[in-house]
Design a protein around this motif. Structure first.
Motif, PDB file in Angstrom:
ATOM      1  N   CYS A  49       0.846  -1.202   0.000  1.00  0.00           N
ATOM      2  CA  CYS A  49       0.000   0.000   0.000  1.00  0.00           C
ATOM      3  C   CYS A  49       0.880   1.249   0.000  1.00  0.00           C
ATOM      4  O   CYS A  49       2.099   1.152   0.106  1.00  0.00           O
ATOM      5  CB  CYS A  49      -0.904   0.003   1.231  1.00  0.00           C
ATOM      6  N   LYS A  50       0.248   2.413  -0.091  1.00  0.00           N
ATOM      7  CA  LYS A  50       1.049   3.648  -0.139  1.00  0.00           C
ATOM      8  C   LYS A  50       1.726   3.935   1.199  1.00  0.00           C
ATOM      9  O   LYS A  50       2.785   4.564   1.246  1.00  0.00           O
ATOM     10  CB  LYS A  50       0.170   4.831  -0.557  1.00  0.00           C
ATOM     11  N   ASP A  51       1.137   3.442   2.313  1.00  0.00           N
ATOM     12  CA  ASP A  51       1.687   3.747   3.641  1.00  0.00           C
ATOM     13  C   ASP A  51       2.035   2.485   4.433  1.00  0.00           C
ATOM     14  O   ASP A  51       2.077   2.506   5.658  1.00  0.00           O
ATOM     15  CB  ASP A  51       0.719   4.626   4.442  1.00  0.00           C
ATOM     16  N   GLY A  52       2.288   1.376   3.725  1.00  0.00           N
ATOM     17  CA  GLY A  52       2.666   0.161   4.435  1.00  0.00           C
ATOM     18  C   GLY A  52       2.459  -1.095   3.611  1.00  0.00           C
ATOM     19  O   GLY A  52       2.177  -1.025   2.405  1.00  0.00           O
ATOM     20  N   VAL A  53       2.592  -2.239   4.274  1.00  0.00           N
ATOM     21  CA  VAL A  53       2.460  -3.546   3.611  1.00  0.00           C
ATOM     22  C   VAL A  53       1.569  -4.453   4.451  1.00  0.00           C
ATOM     23  O   VAL A  53       1.611  -4.403   5.685  1.00  0.00           O
ATOM     24  CB  VAL A  53       3.858  -4.212   3.439  1.00  0.00           C
ATOM     25  N   ILE A  54       0.760  -5.277   3.776  1.00  0.00           N
ATOM     26  CA  ILE A  54      -0.105  -6.243   4.453  1.00  0.00           C
ATOM     27  C   ILE A  54       0.246  -7.646   3.972  1.00  0.00           C
ATOM     28  O   ILE A  54       0.425  -7.871   2.776  1.00  0.00           O
ATOM     29  CB  ILE A  54      -1.588  -5.944   4.155  1.00  0.00           C
ATOM     30  N   LEU A  55       0.350  -8.586   4.921  1.00  0.00           N
ATOM     31  CA  LEU A  55       0.548 -10.001   4.608  1.00  0.00           C
ATOM     32  C   LEU A  55      -0.652 -10.765   5.144  1.00  0.00           C
ATOM     33  O   LEU A  55      -1.104 -10.492   6.266  1.00  0.00           O
ATOM     34  CB  LEU A  55       1.823 -10.532   5.269  1.00  0.00           C
ATOM     35  N   ALA A  56      -1.199 -11.694   4.367  1.00  0.00           N
ATOM     36  CA  ALA A  56      -2.358 -12.471   4.817  1.00  0.00           C
ATOM     37  C   ALA A  56      -2.254 -13.903   4.306  1.00  0.00           C
ATOM     38  O   ALA A  56      -1.753 -14.141   3.198  1.00  0.00           O
ATOM     39  CB  ALA A  56      -3.654 -11.833   4.312  1.00  0.00           C
ATOM     40  N   ALA A  75       5.501 -14.958  10.034  1.00  0.00           N
ATOM     41  CA  ALA A  75       6.495 -14.795  11.100  1.00  0.00           C
ATOM     42  C   ALA A  75       7.189 -13.441  10.992  1.00  0.00           C
ATOM     43  O   ALA A  75       7.326 -12.879   9.896  1.00  0.00           O
ATOM     44  CB  ALA A  75       7.531 -15.912  11.023  1.00  0.00           C
ATOM     45  N   THR A  76       7.638 -12.923  12.138  1.00  0.00           N
ATOM     46  CA  THR A  76       8.437 -11.700  12.171  1.00  0.00           C
ATOM     47  C   THR A  76       9.909 -12.084  12.056  1.00  0.00           C
ATOM     48  O   THR A  76      10.385 -12.935  12.801  1.00  0.00           O
ATOM     49  CB  THR A  76       8.188 -10.922  13.475  1.00  0.00           C
ATOM     50  N   VAL A  77      10.599 -11.437  11.124  1.00  0.00           N
ATOM     51  CA  VAL A  77      12.020 -11.723  10.889  1.00  0.00           C
ATOM     52  C   VAL A  77      12.880 -10.717  11.662  1.00  0.00           C
ATOM     53  O   VAL A  77      13.785 -11.072  12.392  1.00  0.00           O
ATOM     54  CB  VAL A  77      12.333 -11.660   9.384  1.00  0.00           C
ATOM     55  N   ASP A  78      12.629  -9.447  11.442  1.00  0.00           N
ATOM     56  CA  ASP A  78      13.224  -8.360  12.198  1.00  0.00           C
ATOM     57  C   ASP A  78      12.054  -7.450  12.538  1.00  0.00           C
ATOM     58  O   ASP A  78      10.948  -7.683  12.042  1.00  0.00           O
ATOM     59  CB  ASP A  78      14.271  -7.640  11.337  1.00  0.00           C
ATOM     60  N   ARG A  79      12.258  -6.434  13.333  1.00  0.00           N
ATOM     61  CA  ARG A  79      11.085  -5.650  13.768  1.00  0.00           C
ATOM     62  C   ARG A  79      10.349  -4.996  12.604  1.00  0.00           C
ATOM     63  O   ARG A  79       9.171  -4.676  12.713  1.00  0.00           O
ATOM     64  CB  ARG A  79      11.500  -4.614  14.804  1.00  0.00           C
ATOM     65  N   HIS A  80      11.042  -4.818  11.460  1.00  0.00           N
ATOM     66  CA  HIS A  80      10.427  -4.130  10.317  1.00  0.00           C
ATOM     67  C   HIS A  80      10.098  -5.070   9.157  1.00  0.00           C
ATOM     68  O   HIS A  80       9.719  -4.618   8.084  1.00  0.00           O
ATOM     69  CB  HIS A  80      11.362  -3.028   9.818  1.00  0.00           C
ATOM     70  N   LEU A 247      -8.186 -16.980   9.047  1.00  0.00           N
ATOM     71  CA  LEU A 247      -7.526 -15.889   8.334  1.00  0.00           C
ATOM     72  C   LEU A 247      -6.475 -15.285   9.255  1.00  0.00           C
ATOM     73  O   LEU A 247      -6.783 -14.845  10.356  1.00  0.00           O
ATOM     74  CB  LEU A 247      -8.551 -14.823   7.930  1.00  0.00           C
ATOM     75  N   GLU A 248      -5.236 -15.310   8.802  1.00  0.00           N
ATOM     76  CA  GLU A 248      -4.134 -14.735   9.578  1.00  0.00           C
ATOM     77  C   GLU A 248      -3.626 -13.511   8.822  1.00  0.00           C
ATOM     78  O   GLU A 248      -3.396 -13.588   7.611  1.00  0.00           O
ATOM     79  CB  GLU A 248      -3.030 -15.786   9.714  1.00  0.00           C
ATOM     80  N   MET A 249      -3.477 -12.378   9.514  1.00  0.00           N
ATOM     81  CA  MET A 249      -3.074 -11.163   8.815  1.00  0.00           C
ATOM     82  C   MET A 249      -2.177 -10.285   9.681  1.00  0.00           C
ATOM     83  O   MET A 249      -2.417 -10.123  10.875  1.00  0.00           O
ATOM     84  CB  MET A 249      -4.319 -10.357   8.406  1.00  0.00           C
ATOM     85  N   THR A 250      -1.124  -9.748   9.055  1.00  0.00           N
ATOM     86  CA  THR A 250      -0.225  -8.817   9.745  1.00  0.00           C
ATOM     87  C   THR A 250      -0.024  -7.583   8.872  1.00  0.00           C
ATOM     88  O   THR A 250      -0.348  -7.599   7.686  1.00  0.00           O
ATOM     89  CB  THR A 250       1.153  -9.462  10.014  1.00  0.00           C
ATOM     90  N   TRP A 251       0.518  -6.528   9.486  1.00  0.00           N
ATOM     91  CA  TRP A 251       0.779  -5.308   8.725  1.00  0.00           C
ATOM     92  C   TRP A 251       2.003  -4.584   9.246  1.00  0.00           C
ATOM     93  O   TRP A 251       2.451  -4.808  10.366  1.00  0.00           O
ATOM     94  CB  TRP A 251      -0.445  -4.382   8.679  1.00  0.00           C
ATOM     95  N   ILE A 252       2.587  -3.745   8.395  1.00  0.00           N
ATOM     96  CA  ILE A 252       3.716  -2.892   8.742  1.00  0.00           C
ATOM     97  C   ILE A 252       3.413  -1.516   8.154  1.00  0.00           C
ATOM     98  O   ILE A 252       3.098  -1.416   6.965  1.00  0.00           O
ATOM     99  CB  ILE A 252       5.050  -3.396   8.139  1.00  0.00           C
ATOM    100  N   ARG A 262       6.819  -1.115  12.675  1.00  0.00           N
ATOM    101  CA  ARG A 262       7.031  -2.486  13.161  1.00  0.00           C
ATOM    102  C   ARG A 262       6.065  -3.464  12.509  1.00  0.00           C
ATOM    103  O   ARG A 262       4.941  -3.095  12.174  1.00  0.00           O
ATOM    104  CB  ARG A 262       6.847  -2.539  14.685  1.00  0.00           C
ATOM    105  N   HIS A 263       6.505  -4.712  12.384  1.00  0.00           N
ATOM    106  CA  HIS A 263       5.649  -5.774  11.851  1.00  0.00           C
ATOM    107  C   HIS A 263       4.812  -6.328  12.993  1.00  0.00           C
ATOM    108  O   HIS A 263       5.345  -6.850  13.972  1.00  0.00           O
ATOM    109  CB  HIS A 263       6.520  -6.883  11.244  1.00  0.00           C
ATOM    110  N   GLU A 264       3.493  -6.189  12.897  1.00  0.00           N
ATOM    111  CA  GLU A 264       2.587  -6.614  13.968  1.00  0.00           C
ATOM    112  C   GLU A 264       1.356  -7.303  13.396  1.00  0.00           C
ATOM    113  O   GLU A 264       1.021  -7.125  12.222  1.00  0.00           O
ATOM    114  CB  GLU A 264       2.127  -5.397  14.795  1.00  0.00           C
ATOM    115  N   GLU A 265       0.661  -8.050  14.259  1.00  0.00           N
ATOM    116  CA  GLU A 265      -0.625  -8.623  13.860  1.00  0.00           C
ATOM    117  C   GLU A 265      -1.662  -7.510  13.742  1.00  0.00           C
ATOM    118  O   GLU A 265      -1.634  -6.556  14.515  1.00  0.00           O
ATOM    119  CB  GLU A 265      -1.100  -9.652  14.896  1.00  0.00           C
ATOM    120  N   VAL A 266      -2.556  -7.651  12.770  1.00  0.00           N
ATOM    121  CA  VAL A 266      -3.664  -6.693  12.644  1.00  0.00           C
ATOM    122  C   VAL A 266      -4.548  -6.845  13.889  1.00  0.00           C
ATOM    123  O   VAL A 266      -4.873  -7.981  14.272  1.00  0.00           O
ATOM    124  CB  VAL A 266      -4.475  -6.964  11.355  1.00  0.00           C
TER     125      VAL A 266
END
Length: 300
Positions: A49-56, A75-80, A247-252, A262-266
């Motif tokens: 997205c214009k202001d981040g990334v979503i993984l699902a 999974a989180t690899v590094d904080r970002h 449904l598993e989803m995270t965002w940064i 930071r990479h976190e769960e929605v």
């Protein structure tokens, strides 16, 4: 005799026994089989997205005895940085472990977070090495790597160290540091940068929906992206709708966004809201199809 040899080549007989052997027409059958393993796994998508990334991901529930929310596929690899994968789950876990080692190594040497392009390059090379030797087999996963290169911790593009103020190695006017990144790494070691990526069983349906979003225009916000990601995973699940899934989803986001880089769960409330909207959209499409079928019958 020649006819028999051609037949064997086309179906891989004899040429698919070792990972380090090409068939006469230049194919590595073990890598192709690994890609088939990915196609049997649950769908995974990434949206830039214009202001981040979503993984699902679509996490198929194989047993009613499984604890809800356990056995994460993102999974989180590094904080970002986060990684979502489709295919063989143990292979995905080993891949994440290697990604964490690479991120930690970069921090140790360069005293900062690893850029997305460098991580994708290192992981692509690692996966490709597993296509070279007869003592190993290729990874049975396709991984989507997403994150945010922090504008606070990376130098502005074009600026080399403190560098001269102009000329070669100097500051480029209007250049911005950081931003979202999204890469997909395949079992062959091939990787590309994407605006929207999809892999797994429902990848074709997911790709079609991602293309409709016109992500390259950079107009989709992170919050809208969450709703779209949920809708796309539900559409992709239609092919295996007899099985239940989570449904598993995270965002940064950017440093000024909801996750502060930071990479976190929605958050649960937002995810539940997105799931409700996805189910409603799917029901609406089913009703339209039923009405269309009725009209056709009446015309007949």
């Amino acid at each position: 005799m020649a006819h028999d040899a051609r037949l064997e080549t086309s179906i891989g007989t004899g040429y698919d026994l070792s990972n380090s052997v090409f068939s006469p027409d230049g194919r590595n059958f073990q890598v192709e089989y690994a890609a088939k393993a990915v196609e049997n796994g649950g769908t995974a998508i990434g949206i830039r997205c214009k202001d981040g990334v979503i993984l699902a991901t679509e996490k198929i529930i194989t047993s009613k005895l499984l604890k809800p929310g356990a056995n994460k596929k993102i999974a989180t690899v590094d904080r970002h940085v986060g990684i979502a994968s489709a295919g063989l789950i143990p292979d995905g876990r080993h891949f994440v472990s290697r990604a964490r080692d690479e991120a930690a190594s970069w921090r140790n040497v360069y005293k900062g977070p690893i850029p997305g392009s460098a991580l994708a390059s290192r992981l692509g090379g690692y996966v490709q090495a597993y296509t070279l030797y007869s003592s190993v087999r290729p990874f049975g996963v396709t991984a989507i790597v997403g994150g945010w290169d922090s504008e606070a911790e990376l130098p502005v593009d074009g600026q080399v160290g403190s560098g001269p103020k102009s000329g070669s190695g100097g500051k480029v006017e209007g250049a911005k540091a950081g931003g979202p990144f999204l890469y997909m790494i395949e079992p062959s070691g091939l990787y590309w940068g994407y605006y929207g990526a999809a892999t797994g069983k429902g990848r074709q349906a997911a790709k079609a929906e991602l293309e409709k979003l016109e992500l390259s225009s950079g107009n989709l916000s992170l919050l809208d992206g969450v709703k779209e990601a949920a809708r796309i995973i539900y559409i992709a699940h239609e092919d295996s709708k007899d099985k239940e899934f989570e449904l598993e989803m995270t965002w940064i986001s950017s440093l000024s966004g909801p996750t502060k880089g930071r990479h976190e769960e929605v958050p649960r409330e937002l995810l539940e809201e997105a799931e409700k909207a996805a189910k409603k959209a799917l029901e609406g499409e089913d009703e339209e199809e039923d009405e269309g079928a009725k009209t056709e019958r009446m015309e007949e």
